[in-house]
Scaffold this motif. Sequence first.
Motif, short mmCIF file in Angstrom:
data_model
loop_
_atom_site.label_atom_id
_atom_site.label_comp_id
_atom_site.label_asym_id
_atom_site.label_seq_id
_atom_site.Cartn_x
_atom_site.Cartn_y
_atom_site.Cartn_z
N PHE A 91 63.84 9.82 -16.80
CA PHE A 91 63.26 8.86 -15.86
C PHE A 91 64.41 8.21 -15.09
CE2 PHE A 91 60.63 4.73 -15.42
CZ PHE A 91 59.95 5.23 -14.32
N GLY A 92 64.63 8.67 -13.87
CA GLY A 92 65.73 8.15 -13.07
C GLY A 92 65.27 7.01 -12.18
N GLY A 114 57.18 -2.62 -15.46
CA GLY A 114 56.54 -1.41 -14.92
C GLY A 114 57.29 -0.18 -15.40
N HIS A 115 58.62 -0.17 -15.21
CA HIS A 115 59.42 0.97 -15.67
C HIS A 115 59.21 1.22 -17.17
CE1 HIS A 115 62.43 -0.48 -12.40
NE2 HIS A 115 61.94 0.66 -11.96
N VAL A 143 55.53 2.38 -18.24
CA VAL A 143 55.15 3.76 -17.88
C VAL A 143 56.03 4.77 -18.61
CG1 VAL A 143 54.18 3.10 -15.65
CG2 VAL A 143 56.53 3.95 -15.74
N LEU A 169 58.46 11.05 -12.57
CA LEU A 169 58.54 10.43 -11.24
C LEU A 169 57.31 9.59 -10.98
CD1 LEU A 169 59.60 13.54 -9.07
CD2 LEU A 169 61.07 11.71 -9.92
N GLY A 170 57.51 8.39 -10.48
CA GLY A 170 56.38 7.62 -9.99
C GLY A 170 55.73 8.40 -8.84
N ALA A 222 57.63 8.45 -5.62
CA ALA A 222 58.83 9.30 -5.63
C ALA A 222 58.43 10.78 -5.54
CB ALA A 222 59.63 9.03 -6.91
N ILE A 224 53.69 10.04 -12.52
CA ILE A 224 53.14 8.81 -13.09
C ILE A 224 52.40 8.04 -12.01
CG2 ILE A 224 53.86 6.58 -14.04
CD1 ILE A 224 56.32 8.07 -15.16
N ASN A 225 51.13 7.72 -12.24
CA ASN A 225 50.39 6.99 -11.22
C ASN A 225 51.01 5.60 -11.01
OD1 ASN A 225 49.09 6.78 -13.96
ND2 ASN A 225 48.13 5.05 -12.95
N LEU A 282 50.37 -0.65 -13.40
CA LEU A 282 50.99 -1.98 -13.31
C LEU A 282 51.64 -2.11 -11.94
CD1 LEU A 282 52.81 -2.30 -16.76
CD2 LEU A 282 50.89 -3.66 -15.96
N VAL A 291 53.97 -3.56 -10.28
CA VAL A 291 55.20 -4.35 -10.36
C VAL A 291 56.29 -3.55 -9.66
CG1 VAL A 291 56.88 -5.39 -11.94
CG2 VAL A 291 54.49 -5.18 -12.65
N ALA A 304 60.64 -3.70 -8.37
CA ALA A 304 61.91 -4.42 -8.42
C ALA A 304 62.08 -5.26 -7.15
CB ALA A 304 63.06 -3.43 -8.58
N ARG A 333 63.07 -9.14 -7.18
CA ARG A 333 64.27 -9.67 -6.51
C ARG A 333 63.87 -10.81 -5.57
NH1 ARG A 333 65.37 -4.15 -6.04
NH2 ARG A 333 64.82 -4.12 -3.83
P1 ATP Z 1 62.40 -1.01 -5.63
O1 ATP Z 1 61.26 -1.99 -5.47
O2 ATP Z 1 63.77 -1.63 -5.56
O3 ATP Z 1 62.27 0.20 -4.71
P2 ATP Z 1 61.19 0.18 -8.00
O4 ATP Z 1 60.44 -0.92 -8.69
O5 ATP Z 1 60.39 1.17 -7.19
O6 ATP Z 1 62.36 -0.44 -7.13
P3 ATP Z 1 63.02 2.19 -8.94
O7 ATP Z 1 64.19 1.97 -9.83
O8 ATP Z 1 63.29 2.51 -7.52
O9 ATP Z 1 62.03 0.92 -9.08
O10 ATP Z 1 62.05 3.29 -9.54
C1 ATP Z 1 62.42 4.28 -10.47
C2 ATP Z 1 61.22 5.13 -10.77
O11 ATP Z 1 60.20 4.30 -11.38
C3 ATP Z 1 60.55 5.77 -9.55
O12 ATP Z 1 60.12 7.08 -9.91
C4 ATP Z 1 59.36 4.84 -9.29
O13 ATP Z 1 58.30 5.51 -8.64
C5 ATP Z 1 58.97 4.45 -10.71
N1 ATP Z 1 58.30 3.15 -10.82
C6 ATP Z 1 58.81 1.94 -10.59
N2 ATP Z 1 57.92 0.97 -10.82
C7 ATP Z 1 56.78 1.58 -11.21
C8 ATP Z 1 55.46 1.12 -11.59
N3 ATP Z 1 55.15 -0.17 -11.58
N4 ATP Z 1 54.54 2.04 -11.95
C9 ATP Z 1 54.85 3.37 -11.94
N5 ATP Z 1 56.07 3.87 -11.61
C10 ATP Z 1 57.02 3.00 -11.24
#
Ligand code: ATP
Length: 212
Positions: A7-8, A17-18, A21, A103-104, A107, A129-130, A173, A175, A177, A181
């Motif tokens: 999970f990158g 959220g990260h 999932v 991948l979300g 992504a 991942i939805n 969820l 949520v 980043a 922030r």
């Molecule tokens: P930002 O808001 O800065 O773009 P982000 O919350 O999308 O950040 P990333 O670190 O860019 O977080 O995401 C890493 C991976 O986690 C990506 O594949 C993204 O789709 C997935 N992801 C992040 N938040 C969620 C969430 N709430 N539900 C499902 N997948 C998520």
Amino acid sequence: MKPLGLFGGTFDPIHIGHLSVAWEAAELLDAEVRLMPANVPPHRAAPTATATQRVDMLRAALRGQSRLALDTRELDRSGPSYTIDTLGEFRREFGERPLVLLLGADAFAGLRSWHRWRDLFDLTHIGVINRPGVDACIPVELERAVAARRTDDPSVIRAQSAGRVIELAVTPLEVSATRIRELLAEGRDPRYLLPGGLFDDPALLAPYRATP
Ligand code: ATP
């Protein structure tokens, strides 16, 4: 063999959220999952926190459990790295073990912009991942490329080392980043959107707080 989920992300900062999932994906696939912070390429907006700060937050967030692990190999290399190269490294290290790139949905929808995206399937499965609240419309060309690879059976993922796409229905969820922030910069305290470990040391969230 248990699949290895990868999970990158930028994790700027890691949020619930990260974690949620990644945890549910690990359960659904009966996999070990590694969170892999990325070096951000120079043409993209720089993360607010440095690589070291993002790793410190990940370590604090992952403390006390053993299903999710941290893998810093992309940061240990200098400069941005292509996922295809990272996956090649994993493949050499883990032989035939099933690899699942997690991948979300947002992504995944953008996969066609990735370096050598069609070759990814030689090295890994993809777990989608939805994610609520994001535009995750799958372009026709991408859907055509993956249609025959789709499965909804985790045992298929366990039985092959690469090449399939599985949708992972996790608890949605909304949520991000970005939102976290914003809240921190406004002087708010998004306590329950972040893993508790990030509040143990005030220095961890300092990069996001407005300086008085
Ligand atoms: P930002 O808001 O800065 O773009 P982000 O919350 O999308 O950040 P990333 O670190 O860019 O977080 O995401 C890493 C991976 O986690 C990506 O594949 C993204 O789709 C997935 N992801 C992040 N938040 C969620 C969430 N709430 N539900 C499902 N997948 C998520």
